[in-house]
Design a protein around this motif. Structure first.
Motif, PDB file in Angstrom:
ATOM      1  N   VAL A  63      -1.209   2.029  -8.979  1.00  0.00           N
ATOM      2  CA  VAL A  63      -1.758   3.221  -8.525  1.00  0.00           C
ATOM      3  C   VAL A  63      -0.826   4.405  -7.951  1.00  0.00           C
ATOM      4  N   LYS A  64      -0.355   3.496  -6.708  1.00  0.00           N
ATOM      5  CA  LYS A  64       0.436   4.514  -5.997  1.00  0.00           C
ATOM      6  C   LYS A  64       1.503   5.008  -6.798  1.00  0.00           C
ATOM      7  N   TRP A  65       2.600   4.378  -7.696  1.00  0.00           N
ATOM      8  CA  TRP A  65       3.206   4.742  -8.437  1.00  0.00           C
ATOM      9  C   TRP A  65       2.960   6.040  -9.465  1.00  0.00           C
ATOM     10  N   PHE A  66       1.766   5.511 -10.182  1.00  0.00           N
ATOM     11  CA  PHE A  66       1.366   6.708 -10.887  1.00  0.00           C
ATOM     12  C   PHE A  66       0.800   7.839 -10.347  1.00  0.00           C
ATOM     13  N   HIS A  67       0.246   7.959  -9.125  1.00  0.00           N
ATOM     14  CA  HIS A  67      -0.307   8.822  -8.576  1.00  0.00           C
ATOM     15  C   HIS A  67       0.993   9.821  -7.797  1.00  0.00           C
ATOM     16  N   GLU A  68       2.052   9.015  -7.466  1.00  0.00           N
ATOM     17  CA  GLU A  68       3.375   9.724  -7.078  1.00  0.00           C
ATOM     18  C   GLU A  68       3.969  10.657  -8.038  1.00  0.00           C
ATOM     19  N   ARG A  69       4.228   9.939  -9.479  1.00  0.00           N
ATOM     20  CA  ARG A  69       4.784  10.634 -10.435  1.00  0.00           C
ATOM     21  C   ARG A  69       3.773  11.783 -11.063  1.00  0.00           C
ATOM     22  N   LEU A  70       2.597  11.495 -10.865  1.00  0.00           N
ATOM     23  CA  LEU A  70       1.551  12.570 -11.580  1.00  0.00           C
ATOM     24  C   LEU A  70       1.262  13.853 -10.702  1.00  0.00           C
ATOM     25  N   PHE A  71       1.429  13.641  -9.512  1.00  0.00           N
ATOM     26  CA  PHE A  71       1.184  14.803  -8.696  1.00  0.00           C
ATOM     27  C   PHE A  71       2.712  15.238  -7.696  1.00  0.00           C
ATOM     28  N   TYR A  72       3.660  14.346  -8.247  1.00  0.00           N
ATOM     29  CA  TYR A  72       5.055  14.794  -7.538  1.00  0.00           C
ATOM     30  C   TYR A  72       4.949  14.764  -6.310  1.00  0.00           C
ATOM     31  N   LEU A  73       4.309  13.591  -5.673  1.00  0.00           N
ATOM     32  CA  LEU A  73       4.181  13.575  -4.182  1.00  0.00           C
ATOM     33  C   LEU A  73       5.295  12.620  -3.506  1.00  0.00           C
ATOM     34  N   THR A  74       5.801  12.788  -2.561  1.00  0.00           N
ATOM     35  CA  THR A  74       6.600  11.900  -1.908  1.00  0.00           C
ATOM     36  C   THR A  74       5.912  10.762  -0.985  1.00  0.00           C
ATOM     37  N   GLU A  75       6.563  10.098  -0.254  1.00  0.00           N
ATOM     38  CA  GLU A  75       5.936   8.816   0.514  1.00  0.00           C
ATOM     39  C   GLU A  75       5.663   9.705   1.762  1.00  0.00           C
ATOM     40  N   GLY A  76       4.457   9.275   2.371  1.00  0.00           N
ATOM     41  CA  GLY A  76       3.624   9.659   3.466  1.00  0.00           C
ATOM     42  C   GLY A  76       2.770  10.666   3.185  1.00  0.00           C
ATOM     43  N   SER A  77       2.160  10.852   2.011  1.00  0.00           N
ATOM     44  CA  SER A  77       0.958  11.597   1.896  1.00  0.00           C
ATOM     45  C   SER A  77      -0.011  10.907   2.447  1.00  0.00           C
ATOM     46  N   LEU A  78      -1.351  11.551   2.470  1.00  0.00           N
ATOM     47  CA  LEU A  78      -2.451  10.764   3.141  1.00  0.00           C
ATOM     48  C   LEU A  78      -2.978   9.615   2.076  1.00  0.00           C
ATOM     49  N   PHE A  79      -2.923  10.067   0.852  1.00  0.00           N
ATOM     50  CA  PHE A  79      -3.182   8.857  -0.067  1.00  0.00           C
ATOM     51  C   PHE A  79      -2.311   7.720  -0.230  1.00  0.00           C
ATOM     52  N   ASP A  80      -1.192   8.243   0.351  1.00  0.00           N
ATOM     53  CA  ASP A  80      -0.007   6.953  -0.022  1.00  0.00           C
ATOM     54  C   ASP A  80      -0.307   6.311   1.330  1.00  0.00           C
ATOM     55  N   LYS A  81      -0.541   6.804   2.466  1.00  0.00           N
ATOM     56  CA  LYS A  81      -1.170   6.072   3.884  1.00  0.00           C
ATOM     57  C   LYS A  81      -2.223   5.237   3.472  1.00  0.00           C
ATOM     58  N   TYR A  82      -3.226   5.768   2.701  1.00  0.00           N
ATOM     59  CA  TYR A  82      -4.465   4.756   2.359  1.00  0.00           C
ATOM     60  C   TYR A  82      -4.201   3.639   1.622  1.00  0.00           C
ATOM     61  N   LEU A  83      -3.389   4.128   0.626  1.00  0.00           N
ATOM     62  CA  LEU A  83      -2.940   2.921  -0.262  1.00  0.00           C
ATOM     63  C   LEU A  83      -2.027   1.753   0.541  1.00  0.00           C
ATOM     64  N   ASP A  84      -1.353   2.076   1.540  1.00  0.00           N
ATOM     65  CA  ASP A  84      -0.509   1.117   2.556  1.00  0.00           C
ATOM     66  C   ASP A  84      -1.552   0.495   2.977  1.00  0.00           C
ATOM     67  N   ASP A  85      -2.480   1.071   3.728  1.00  0.00           N
ATOM     68  CA  ASP A  85      -3.570   0.456   4.604  1.00  0.00           C
ATOM     69  C   ASP A  85      -4.165  -0.429   3.529  1.00  0.00           C
ATOM     70  N   VAL A  86      -4.700  -0.223   2.400  1.00  0.00           N
ATOM     71  CA  VAL A  86      -5.379  -1.182   1.506  1.00  0.00           C
ATOM     72  C   VAL A  86      -4.461  -2.220   1.297  1.00  0.00           C
ATOM     73  N   LYS A  87      -3.070  -2.120   1.022  1.00  0.00           N
ATOM     74  CA  LYS A  87      -2.312  -3.262   0.776  1.00  0.00           C
ATOM     75  C   LYS A  87      -2.293  -4.082   2.113  1.00  0.00           C
ATOM     76  N   GLN A  88      -2.326  -3.655   3.192  1.00  0.00           N
ATOM     77  CA  GLN A  88      -2.250  -4.410   4.506  1.00  0.00           C
ATOM     78  C   GLN A  88      -3.511  -5.107   4.459  1.00  0.00           C
TER      79      GLN A  88
END
Length: 75
Positions: free
Chosen positions: A45-70
């Protein structure tokens, strides 16, 4: 949904999907595989979201997914 709730939801879904071998107490589930599958799903999901929206690491959604993984790793 909080990262803890999402982690539990994903883990529970994979536990149900990976259940095998019915015994007297119900189905046996390999929780290690369920955790691995949950972590892979979050990574996808993280990989797809970053490519779909051209996001870099550190976005709020990226942080949320990192928290989910933890939280999945804590299960």
């Amino acid at each position: 949904m909080t990262p803890i709730d999402k982690a539990k939801e994903l883990f529970d879904k994979y536990c149900h999907a990976l259940r095998t071998e019915e015994d007297d107490d119900g189905y046996f589930t390999n929780v290690i595989h369920a955790k691995r599958c949950s972590l892979i799903a979050v990574d996808e999901v993280k990989w797809f979201h970053e490519r779909l929206f051209y996001l870099t690491e550190g976005s709020l959604f990226d942080k949320y997914l990192d928290d989910v993984k933890q939280e999945i790793e804590k299960l």
